[in-house]
Design a protein around this motif. Structure first.
Motif, mmCIF file in Angstrom:
data_model
loop_
_atom_site.group_PDB
_atom_site.id
_atom_site.type_symbol
_atom_site.label_atom_id
_atom_site.label_comp_id
_atom_site.label_asym_id
_atom_site.label_seq_id
_atom_site.Cartn_x
_atom_site.Cartn_y
_atom_site.Cartn_z
ATOM 1 N N GLY A 205 0.589 -0.985 -0.145
ATOM 2 C CA GLY A 205 -0.172 0.184 -0.082
ATOM 3 C C GLY A 205 0.842 1.534 0.037
ATOM 4 O O GLY A 205 1.877 0.872 -0.115
ATOM 5 N N ALA A 206 0.044 1.615 -0.004
ATOM 6 C CA ALA A 206 1.021 3.562 -0.152
ATOM 7 C C ALA A 206 -0.518 5.110 0.597
ATOM 8 O O ALA A 206 -1.561 4.436 0.490
ATOM 9 C CB ALA A 206 1.305 4.291 -1.533
ATOM 10 N N ARG A 207 0.433 5.468 1.359
ATOM 11 C CA ARG A 207 -0.461 6.756 2.214
ATOM 12 C C ARG A 207 -1.229 8.646 0.403
ATOM 13 O O ARG A 207 -0.505 7.881 -0.411
ATOM 14 C CB ARG A 207 0.132 7.252 2.911
ATOM 15 C CG ARG A 207 0.097 6.295 4.118
ATOM 16 C CD ARG A 207 2.094 7.037 5.168
ATOM 17 N NE ARG A 207 1.142 8.028 5.978
ATOM 18 C CZ ARG A 207 2.456 8.888 6.584
ATOM 19 N NH1 ARG A 207 3.483 8.279 6.745
ATOM 20 N NH2 ARG A 207 1.931 10.005 6.765
ATOM 21 N N MET A 280 -4.466 3.211 6.696
ATOM 22 C CA MET A 280 -4.616 1.814 6.443
ATOM 23 C C MET A 280 -6.002 1.783 7.039
ATOM 24 O O MET A 280 -6.701 1.225 6.476
ATOM 25 C CB MET A 280 -3.654 0.736 6.351
ATOM 26 C CG MET A 280 -2.662 1.048 5.274
ATOM 27 S SD MET A 280 -2.746 1.961 3.189
ATOM 28 C CE MET A 280 -2.972 3.036 3.621
ATOM 29 N N SER A 281 -6.005 2.180 7.855
ATOM 30 C CA SER A 281 -6.670 1.071 8.463
ATOM 31 C C SER A 281 -8.059 2.499 8.945
ATOM 32 O O SER A 281 -9.105 1.558 8.630
ATOM 33 C CB SER A 281 -6.335 1.767 10.494
ATOM 34 O OG SER A 281 -6.367 0.275 10.946
ATOM 35 N N PRO A 287 -9.339 -1.515 12.454
ATOM 36 C CA PRO A 287 -7.979 -1.586 12.710
ATOM 37 C C PRO A 287 -7.365 -2.393 11.598
ATOM 38 O O PRO A 287 -7.890 -4.142 11.297
ATOM 39 C CB PRO A 287 -8.321 -2.390 14.029
ATOM 40 C CG PRO A 287 -9.281 -2.220 14.668
ATOM 41 C CD PRO A 287 -10.127 -1.708 13.331
ATOM 42 N N THR A 288 -6.509 -2.331 11.281
ATOM 43 C CA THR A 288 -5.163 -3.282 9.929
ATOM 44 C C THR A 288 -4.231 -3.417 10.980
ATOM 45 O O THR A 288 -3.129 -2.216 10.745
ATOM 46 C CB THR A 288 -5.341 -1.712 8.420
ATOM 47 O OG1 THR A 288 -6.720 -2.240 8.345
ATOM 48 C CG2 THR A 288 -4.997 -2.746 7.547
ATOM 49 N N ARG A 289 -3.574 -4.354 11.079
ATOM 50 C CA ARG A 289 -2.126 -4.318 11.517
ATOM 51 C C ARG A 289 -1.417 -4.102 10.331
ATOM 52 O O ARG A 289 -1.756 -4.958 9.059
ATOM 53 C CB ARG A 289 -2.301 -6.047 12.907
ATOM 54 C CG ARG A 289 -2.978 -5.567 13.088
ATOM 55 C CD ARG A 289 -2.737 -7.080 13.950
ATOM 56 N NE ARG A 289 -1.142 -6.792 14.895
ATOM 57 C CZ ARG A 289 -0.870 -8.622 14.915
ATOM 58 N NH1 ARG A 289 -1.289 -9.545 14.362
ATOM 59 N NH2 ARG A 289 0.507 -8.496 15.581
#
Length: 478
Positions: A205-207, A280-281, A287-289
């Motif tokens: 992923g990416a922000r 990402m959460s 909640p995404t670890r």
């Protein structure tokens, strides 16, 4: 001697190591374990599927004649003309579907034979046809459960073939390319998972704007995927064509001059990893670890002592933040530059590797921390009259085995049959050591207090749906 059935589970945080890349040679696990001392939860393998390449399925490595990424090997300050995309290489091992025993398949067999799970990083063109995806999935099915990290580091990518140098495209063309990458990821996941249900996809992923719905957002929100980010504390990304002169131990190399990046451990963990987890959460609505798909500090920048300290400090933070971090891939085992736990002087020269100390010693110690250890649950005692039991290996985080409690006077274990096994020996001080053998009898070191026995697949492949099962005689101690 007591014999009990046990089940090994998943640690709080899973540790992986990456073995083999465009910068290194794959090291067989028997050799790797002699250096590392213990198996990982899994091993990441780097591969590509580009049958349109003019040299396919040859693996092309960095040289004066072969350009990697978009840098000239002679001078990384100049962009390499791409010319024909079909002459461009990522430098990874080729996943040749015409060869059922290709390099990548043999690596997967080796990894799983030694009691570790496979994570396959695969780069592939976004127009890869359905029938090719099906063939790849069929070749992966016997190794499941396993993870597939498809087309990693797509955001801002200026080096991998699948992204077509998107970082240099005009905005509208770049947006369409990102959409193609996202659409392909989702298409590949749905096609391949229907063939190999035990295949779990890892999305890199990416922000920021990259997470928009008209860019990479859809694949980042795809259900059932593990979210990862590749982020280095420091990296000499001009390697190997541009050498850093007098690398700073502490400081900020300026990218246009030194082709390097450096973050303090606080900057990396609190300004990169935690915000990524939070974004990402929010993107996924739960909640995404986060999986760290590639993590390290570069010895070319810091020198050996400071690099080891920075690595240690990050693992302290990881262990303290299991709500943020799910798993970590240390990138990598061997490396021709400054990223290896072992330094490889030239490609295919594994016999000449040199340990990168003290980083290797620090890492071996980190692997023993409680947060990274597999928990073991006692299922039931094995009755005195039992002749055989079934051992099941699904993954390194889901395996049923046996535990033998010794009184310290025993000198050997008789397994009553020759079969491939992973043996974990426990000394009186609780120290663990690993033995892989198919010998019927195992001599015990003095003071051995307990033995755990698991049966990973000897050829790396399942013999039942999603698992390898084997009936074995109940062992005895002498």
């Amino acid at each position: 001697m007591d014999v009990r059935r046990i089940r090994r589970g998943e640690p709080v945080i899973r540790l992986y190591v990456s073995d083999g890349s465009e910068r290194s040679t794959y090291m067989p696990q028997q050799m790797a374990l002699k250096w590392i001392g213990a198996p990982h939860a899994g091993v990441n393998l780097m591969s590509c599927y580009y049958p349109k390449q003019t040299f396919w399925p040859e693996r092309r490595l960095f040289s004066e004649e072969v350009y990697h990424y978009r840098h000239s090997p002679a001078d990384a300050t100049e962009d390499t003309p791409l010319r024909d995309l079909n002459d461009w290489t990522d430098g990874y091992y080729s996943f040749d579907v015409e060869d059922p025993r290709n390099d990548v398949v043999r690596q997967m067999e080796d990894v799983r034979r030694y009691g570790q799970d496979v994570r396959l990083t695969l780069t592939a063109d976004t127009d890869t046809p359905e029938e090719d995806l099906v063939r790849i999935a069929e070749m992966l099915r016997d190794f499941c459960p396993m993870e597939l990290r498809l087309n990693h580091e797509a955001a801002g990518n200026g080096w991998f073939r699948f992204a077509k140098n998107v970082a240099r495209m005009p905005p509208d063309e770049a947006r369409r390319t990102y959409q193609e990458i996202s659409d392909f990821f989702i298409r590949a996941k749905r096609t391949m998972a229907s063939v190999a249900p035990g295949l779990r996809f890892v999305v890199c992923g990416a922000r920021g704007d990259y997470a928009r719905d008209d860019m990479l957002g859809p694949m980042m929100k795809e259900p059932g995927t593990l979210m990862c980010v590749d982020c280095y504390g420091s990296l000499h990304y001009g390697w190997p064509g541009h050498r850093i002169k007098d690398p700073p131990i502490i400081g900020r190399p300026h990218p246009p001059r030194d082709h390097a990046v450096y973050r303090t451990t606080w900057e990396l963990c609190e300004r990169e990893f935690r915000p990524f987890h939070e974004e990402m959460s929010a993107l996924r609505g739960e909640p995404t670890r986060v999986d760290l798909g590639e993590f390290n500090y570069d010895e070319d920048i810091h020198g050996p002592q400071v690099r080891a300290q920075l690595i240690y400090e990050c693992y302290v933070w990881f262990a303290a933040n299991p709500d943020v971090i799910a798993s970590i891939v240390h990138y990598e085992l061997t490396d021709r530059g400054g990223l290896g736990l072992l330094h490889e002087p030239e490609y295919e020269r594994l016999e000449d590797v040199v340990p990168s100390r003290p980083a290797l010693d620090v890492y071996r110690d980190v692997m023993k921390w409680q947060e990274f250890r597999h928990p073991v649950e006692v299922l039931a005692p094995v009755g005195e009259g039992a002749e055989a039991v079934e051992l099941t290996w699904r993954s390194s985080c889901d395996a049923e085995g046996l535990e033998l409690t010794l009184d310290g006077a025993h000198r050997a274990v008789d397994f009553r049959e020759a079969y491939w096994r992973q043996v974990v020996l426990f000394g009186a001080d609780g120290e663990e050591s690993y033995v892989y053998t198919d010998e019927r009898t195992l001599q015990l070191p003095a003071g051995a207090a307990a033995v755990r026995v698991f049966a990973p697949p000897p050829d790396g492949r399942n013999n039942a749906a999603g698992a390898f099962r084997r009936a074995v005689p109940v062992p005895s101690a002498a």
